[in-house]
Design an enzyme around this catalytic site. Structure first.
Site, PDB file in Angstrom:
ATOM      1  N   LYS A  49       0.736  -1.188   0.042  1.00 36.56           N
ATOM      2  CA  LYS A  49      -0.097   0.001  -0.020  1.00 36.56           C
ATOM      3  C   LYS A  49       1.023   1.307  -0.201  1.00 36.56           C
ATOM      4  O   LYS A  49       1.887   1.312   0.598  1.00 36.56           O
ATOM      5  CB  LYS A  49      -1.036  -0.008   1.042  1.00 36.56           C
ATOM      6  N   CYS A 134      -1.511  10.351  -7.011  1.00 33.82           N
ATOM      7  CA  CYS A 134      -2.627  10.008  -6.214  1.00 33.82           C
ATOM      8  C   CYS A 134      -3.714  10.923  -6.428  1.00 33.82           C
ATOM      9  O   CYS A 134      -3.487  12.331  -6.024  1.00 33.82           O
ATOM     10  CB  CYS A 134      -2.446   9.768  -4.707  1.00 33.82           C
TER      11      CYS A 134
END
Length: 315
Positions: A49, A134
């Site tokens: 992650k 992101c």
């Protein structure tokens, strides 16, 4: 051709993968249990992650919604913090021949540099994935759309960082954007680029409730799945045509079958990552797609991915 003679092995520089497929950062990879499960599957390794310096809760729920064509999410980088994933990566890199890719995504340039310093000083000797793309941090823009900002962070990084670094990129949509990002990336000793992250700021509407389907950012979120595959293939192809040969490409976006992997490799991907479909199907997806890809290769008389990688024909 017998499928037993077909190899799905791949590599990024000196790093060898016994299978071309990995998970994509963000889905079923937040805990060490989830990461270990991927390592024990047919995948060629795992991707952690994307970590921030400290643990992070992420955005409010509901923040992900599955749809018939994929999903929309605005997770906001929930994760256990860099130390958690760095420890796992140090302990598991190269174990049983599997690679661990350590993903980081600071909310600022300084946070990214701070984490890269910590990784540089650690015993981890695998690939690091710097996520500059992101789309789901409220109030923050994606660094990778600011080409001079990308040059700045890479200049600062390679003044001290001597390990192998990959860059996760957002989708680009204009041909001149491919030229601009390639001009920047070709000036640095980057191991690979990962293309693409989700298509940012899509909107899914529920006509029954006359409402958006996720809560953060007024319903705006990153798209994954079938929605993004043509854009992902275009980015892999465009970057392969522009980046120097020693920069590998990880193809990510819309992969849910052997045909999808075949197309990514045909466009130039060295390795692929699976996100949305992996979220739906879990680790059995790697064995299913391996079988499907092997069948396609057998039909075409290919014994390795090198036989067709990057050999997309034009009309």
């Amino acid at each position: 051709m017998l499928q037993s003679k077909i190899s799905l092995k791949a590599n990024i520089g000196k790093y060898e993968f016994n299978n071309v497929m990995l998970n994509a950062a963000g889905i079923r990879c937040a805990t060490t249990d989830e990461l270990t499960k991927v390592l024990n599957s047919e995948a060629g390794g795992c991707v952690t992650k994307s970590a921030t310096p400290e643990p992070r809760e992420g955005n409010e729920s509901p923040r992900m919604k599955a749809t018939p064509l994929g999903c929309i999410n605005s997770m906001g980088l929930p994760n256990h913090g860099l130390d958690y994933y760095l420890k796992f990566a140090e302990e598991n890199q190269g174990k049983d021949g599997k690679q661990v890719l350590l993903s980081i995504a600071g909310l600022t340039v300084d946070q990214n540099l701070e984490m890269l310093h910590k990784i540089q000083e650690s015993s981890f000797n695998g690939l690091v994935e710097l996520n500059l793309s992101c789309p789901n941090i409220k109030g923050e823009s994606q660094i990778a759309y600011d080409f001079e900002a990308v040059r700045d962070i890479l200049t600062k990084t390679f003044k001290f960082f001597t390990k192998d670094l990959g860059i996760k990129l957002p989708p680009y949509f204009d041909l001149h954007q491919f030229d601009q990002i390639a001009d920047v990336l070709n000036d640095f000793p980057i191991a690979y680029v990962n293309s693409i992250n989700s298509i940012g700021n899509g909107l899914i509407v529920n006509p029954e409730t006359e409402s958006v389907v996720i809560k953060p950012k007024g319903g705006f979120g990153g798209l994954g799945g079938d929605y993004v595959k043509p854009t992902a293939l275009a980015n892999v192809r465009a970057l392969r045509l522009r980046l120097k040969p020693e920069i590998a490409i990880i193809g990510t976006g819309g992969i849910k079958s052997g045909r999808d992997v075949f197309e990514h490799v045909l466009c130039g991907a060295n390795v692929v990552q699976i996100g949305t479909a992996f979220g739906f199907e879990d680790v059995k997806i790697f064995s299913r797609i391996s079988k499907e890809l092997s069948e396609i290769m057998a039909e075409k008389g290919y014994s390795s991915l090198d036989d067709f990688r990057g050999k997309l024909k034009t009309l």
